[in-house]
Design a protein around this motif. Sequence first.
Motif, PDB file in Angstrom:
ATOM      1  N   ILE A 162      20.594  20.833  20.880  1.00  0.00           N
ATOM      2  CA  ILE A 162      21.998  19.696  20.164  1.00  0.00           C
ATOM      3  C   ILE A 162      21.771  18.546  21.625  1.00  0.00           C
ATOM      4  O   ILE A 162      22.361  17.078  21.311  1.00  0.00           O
ATOM      5  N   PHE A 163      21.510  18.545  23.250  1.00  0.00           N
ATOM      6  CA  PHE A 163      21.311  17.871  23.797  1.00  0.00           C
ATOM      7  C   PHE A 163      20.444  16.409  23.209  1.00  0.00           C
ATOM      8  O   PHE A 163      20.478  15.987  23.690  1.00  0.00           O
TER       9      PHE A 163
ATOM     10  N   SER B  56      23.344  16.580  11.928  1.00  0.00           N
ATOM     11  CA  SER B  56      23.068  17.431  11.134  1.00  0.00           C
ATOM     12  C   SER B  56      22.088  18.222  10.881  1.00  0.00           C
ATOM     13  O   SER B  56      21.738  19.165  10.236  1.00  0.00           O
ATOM     14  N   GLY B  57      20.839  17.265  10.587  1.00  0.00           N
ATOM     15  CA  GLY B  57      19.481  18.429  10.589  1.00  0.00           C
ATOM     16  C   GLY B  57      19.243  19.361  11.758  1.00  0.00           C
ATOM     17  O   GLY B  57      18.979  20.680  10.902  1.00  0.00           O
ATOM     18  N   LEU B  58      19.472  18.733  12.721  1.00  0.00           N
ATOM     19  CA  LEU B  58      18.965  19.949  13.565  1.00  0.00           C
ATOM     20  C   LEU B  58      20.317  21.748  13.348  1.00  0.00           C
ATOM     21  O   LEU B  58      19.317  22.682  13.842  1.00  0.00           O
TER      22      LEU B  58
ATOM     23  N   THR C  21      18.346  21.772  29.809  1.00  0.00           N
ATOM     24  CA  THR C  21      20.118  20.950  29.417  1.00  0.00           C
ATOM     25  C   THR C  21      20.825  22.572  28.073  1.00  0.00           C
ATOM     26  O   THR C  21      19.832  22.594  27.554  1.00  0.00           O
ATOM     27  N   PHE C  22      21.662  23.058  28.655  1.00  0.00           N
ATOM     28  CA  PHE C  22      22.430  23.705  27.770  1.00  0.00           C
ATOM     29  C   PHE C  22      23.679  23.381  27.367  1.00  0.00           C
ATOM     30  O   PHE C  22      23.951  22.944  29.063  1.00  0.00           O
ATOM     31  N   MET C  23      24.125  22.974  26.194  1.00  0.00           N
ATOM     32  CA  MET C  23      25.819  22.193  26.801  1.00  0.00           C
ATOM     33  C   MET C  23      26.588  23.521  26.520  1.00  0.00           C
ATOM     34  O   MET C  23      28.292  23.220  25.864  1.00  0.00           O
TER      35      MET C  23
END
Lengths: 350, 350
Positions: A253-254, A275-277, B195-197
């Motif tokens: 997501i980052f 959204s796709g991710l 990176t991990f959020m």
Amino acid sequence: MTQTQLIALDWGTSSLRAYRLGPDGAVLEQRQLATGIMHLPPVSSADQAALGDKAGFEIALKQACGDWLMAAPEIPQIPIIACGMIGSMQGWSEAPYLPTPIAINQIGNTLTTVQTSDKLIIHIVPGLIQHSELPNVMRGEETQVIGALSIATERQRKSGKRQVDEVLIGLPGTHSKWIRVHQHSTVPTIQQFDTFMTGEVYAALCAHTILGRTMQAAISAPSDDDHAGNAAFLRGLDVAQTVAGRAGVLSTIFSTRTLGLTGVLDGTGQREYLSGLLIGHEIAVLRASLEQLIQRPQQIILIGDNALCARYKQALEVYEINDAAVMSQATERGLWMLAEHAGLVSANRS
Amino acid sequence: MTQTQLIALDWGTSSLRAYRLGPDGAVLEQRQLATGIMHLPPVSSADQAALGDKAGFEIALKQACGDWLMAAPEIPQIPIIACGMIGSMQGWSEAPYLPTPIAINQIGNTLTTVQTSDKLIIHIVPGLIQHSELPNVMRGEETQVIGALSIATERQRKSGKRQVDEVLIGLPGTHSKWIRVHQHSTVPTIQQFDTFMTGEVYAALCAHTILGRTMQAAISAPSDDDHAGNAAFLRGLDVAQTVAGRAGVLSTIFSTRTLGLTGVLDGTGQREYLSGLLIGHEIAVLRASLEQLIQRPQQIILIGDNALCARYKQALEVYEINDAAVMSQATERGLWMLAEHAGLVSANRS
């Protein structure tokens, strides 16, 4: 006015949908109100004294379909059935979860009843629980599944096709559910289900994390006049099947932010990409679990908001799961079928 | 007052940490202010007219260390160095990202300068960018890495141990970073990072989704007097290495709710469980990626909040990554080292 056979309620957290159903479950009239169980109408102290601590539910019921009940003051009363969060611990009366696997006619045989101050009886549909290592629950979706199976069976009968043995039903939304149904025996069985919090996580990431700061515009369904947005959505869908995607959702997501920083995606693109991710990660897991099944689903049905179902259909195709059919009106049909199973209405569908 | 050699600033989004450093980078004094770049002090119209559109930064700088500068009015001035979001597009002056892999002394050779209205020069540390399929960025963490390597080298020299070739540095937090460093040649190279959020996702899930509704109490570090909380945290840590964990974060997080519904976890337990679940998913990915390396890290260093580092140390052990050492004061040491590389202070550390 065609005679009412059943009043059917889809009573969730944020909204209440009411259906007036006629013979064979035909929808004669329908309404949507904002009086979900977390948004009940205000209760005066007089109402409270007269109706007790469940007054809000009773007032909401009368607002939704008091006129339907008044127009048909028969004895015995018109049956009322309700599914969704109305049967939760925070609802009108708790309808305890039934364990899976479960034959679908067992659900209609186990309705919980609650009575209003003027002796109306509401039949509440139980949710389902899966006692696996990580337990899983649904409330409302069981009704959609029953409705979808009924509609599919009817279509197959009309088209002369043979009924398939294994069905996979997807209900994208705040919490997406994927439900596997066996139809080997006379009565279909809800075998197993999974939940993905995709919709709620997406909303929380957009509204309450750094990822939302550089996003713009409302999300819309992919369409021909939004090539860039759809390209970003597709780009996101693809990630979970790449090597980079193995890093998992917390990491991938980052890239929503970094693809913005590097000028690859604009604000709208970032929203579509995320959204796709997320949907891609969901479908990648689904595909992996389907690959491990001995008996794969021969039919895939999607139920839900049209634009969202279109997104999921596209995602399924990217992950080589084809031929998903989008189906509507599953809830009202499901409530009718449950009322049939419970003997509240007569089963004379031809 | 011992002579100031360097004023070092760790200037992030929400806070500004200022260090007055003496000979050899000894910390003589330090302060923390709430004037991160998104929370700059108010600017009067007079200040605006006098100082321009960057007035907020200049006022914050003077609030943080005006007295230190006044006490040492030497010519040339005491050098000022700053790392973190101060060098971002939203900061005082953008210090463009440098691409990885990068030898650490190259970073100090590429500082960006900005001048105040009274001719003070601030040297801003650039962030790093990794141009992979999903790009990755850091800003501030590069300084912590440089500091940690310097502290580790010093310790090894004192203990007579040989310097290891491969180091993995973990920086748990809002956005966790995991950074691999090669030390084969004289100058260490930052090779690759992820990176991990995790921290931000955890906060958003607790505050803005259904999962938070049944949680209680603030999160705390695992301790002996909180057996139940730590058991829940461990339960969560474990999920990502089970079959159920393969369903991924979007699915497993829903079990926070269902383990509450089924009476397995109370409110506090749900909060701890979710923390363990997310950290476990992060560490599971990390372990999988380490297993694919030809050269595995021989040293693992954790930098960050003590309670959070304790959680991560526990998580690493569950995933059979042992011997992680928690290290403090990496930022101030890193800023000193960068100033040395830049020639702003003299490198006479013995």
